[in-house]
Write a protein that holds these residues in place. Sequence first.
Motif, PDB file in Angstrom:
ATOM      1  N   HIS A  86       0.805  -1.224   0.000  1.00 56.78           N
ATOM      2  CA  HIS A  86       0.000   0.000   0.000  1.00 56.78           C
ATOM      3  C   HIS A  86       0.837   1.272   0.000  1.00 56.78           C
ATOM      4  N   ASP A  88       3.036   5.824   2.405  1.00 57.41           N
ATOM      5  CA  ASP A  88       2.020   6.839   2.708  1.00 57.41           C
ATOM      6  C   ASP A  88       0.620   6.270   2.662  1.00 57.41           C
ATOM      7  N   ARG A 144      -1.120   5.307   0.247  1.00 54.18           N
ATOM      8  CA  ARG A 144      -1.939   5.757  -0.881  1.00 54.18           C
ATOM      9  C   ARG A 144      -2.011   4.722  -2.001  1.00 54.18           C
ATOM     10  N   GLY A 145      -1.410   3.571  -1.770  1.00 55.99           N
ATOM     11  CA  GLY A 145      -1.560   2.474  -2.708  1.00 55.99           C
ATOM     12  C   GLY A 145      -0.829   2.666  -4.019  1.00 55.99           C
ATOM     13  N   ALA A 146      -1.151   1.796  -4.965  1.00 53.33           N
ATOM     14  CA  ALA A 146      -0.575   1.807  -6.306  1.00 53.33           C
ATOM     15  C   ALA A 146      -1.520   1.013  -7.187  1.00 53.33           C
ATOM     16  N   PRO A 149      -5.180  -0.831  -3.108  1.00 53.56           N
ATOM     17  CA  PRO A 149      -6.067   0.293  -2.779  1.00 53.56           C
ATOM     18  C   PRO A 149      -5.409   1.427  -2.003  1.00 53.56           C
ATOM     19  N   ASN A 150      -5.888   2.620  -2.246  1.00 50.77           N
ATOM     20  CA  ASN A 150      -5.547   3.794  -1.456  1.00 50.77           C
ATOM     21  C   ASN A 150      -6.337   3.712  -0.152  1.00 50.77           C
ATOM     22  N   THR A 167      -6.300   6.035   2.249  1.00 52.64           N
ATOM     23  CA  THR A 167      -6.474   7.347   2.868  1.00 52.64           C
ATOM     24  C   THR A 167      -7.744   8.054   2.407  1.00 52.64           C
ATOM     25  N   ASP A 168      -8.492   7.431   1.468  1.00 51.72           N
ATOM     26  CA  ASP A 168      -9.714   8.078   0.994  1.00 51.72           C
ATOM     27  C   ASP A 168     -10.938   7.375   1.583  1.00 51.72           C
ATOM     28  N   ALA A 190     -12.428   6.572  -8.137  1.00 54.22           N
ATOM     29  CA  ALA A 190     -11.411   5.691  -7.562  1.00 54.22           C
ATOM     30  C   ALA A 190     -11.292   4.444  -8.431  1.00 54.22           C
ATOM     31  N   SER A 205      -8.243   7.797   7.210  1.00 48.80           N
ATOM     32  CA  SER A 205      -9.374   8.314   6.446  1.00 48.80           C
ATOM     33  C   SER A 205     -10.461   8.931   7.322  1.00 48.80           C
TER      34      SER A 205
END
Length: 310
Positions: free
Chosen positions: A145, A148, A150-152, A156-157, A159-160, A251, A296
């Motif tokens: 992930h 930070d 925020r994934g790739a 999954p990210n 932080t959202d 997303a 989040s």
Amino acid sequence: MTTGWSLYVIFLVVLNIVATTWLLWWTARKRKSDGNKDAETTGHVWDGDLTEYNKPLPKWWINLFYLTIIYSVGYLIWYPGMGNFAGTSGWTSAGEHDADKAEADKKLADAFSRFDGMAIDQIAKDPAAVAFGASLFANHCAMCHGSDARGAKGFPNLTDADWQWGGSPDDILTTILHGRQAAMPALAPAIGGDVGVTEVAAYVQSLSGIKADPALAAAGKARFAGVCAACHGVEGKGNTALGAPNLTDDAWLYGSDFNAIREAVTLGHNGMMPAHLPIIGETRTRLAAAYVWSLSHGEAAAAAEPPQAP
């Protein structure tokens, strides 16, 4: 270690001990006296009459070397070091590691036992707990992930507000505890081959407001309703019970461009989130989940940045 390699190691060890003992005995022999013309010298002579003789080491020094040999033999009897011979003490590095791990685990369990069974949104209110959860995240989760969170692509990210399997405290905890298996099947044959894939891809883009060919999107809507809606819903808003993502937001786990969507429909995707319960245990999983929750939901903002992994 095979029997052959074990015997080879034993042979080398014994050979070294015997050779070292013989070397000490040989160097400890008494040499001829300085006054004897046949006395053994090194061949070095200075100023015509200053000769360097080859004399044995002092007796106390030799005895110290013998003591180290005796010690090494005792060591090899007590500890493993002779091939497959385990030593009489029963000591192993694996056992030492397990004992140290058990002691460390007990200390951690004592330190964080107050969080046993606590909901992760409640744990997230404790800055110290979230900071520890951030360390766990850095060690066990950041490789997928990101540091930070925020994934790739394909990861999954965190932080959202978009959660493929649900973003409630229990959903997040279940995901980390037991893992998830997300399977998007290859659907090209089911939706009409290459033409059907193109039409569905255009329709999927239109669901999230991406500009798409109106005619293709209209044709793709019917195909989507007949096949894709079973998981993503008629409106394309997804189904967290199945891990089917919402296709109407911005997303995108694998990319929102036309080719990425076509590839997903044609070849499918197979995402796997491993279960962390057997890796770090329940309480530490809750702490990691509390950190993820805080990212989040704004809890424990002071601990929001994950530290570097040790």
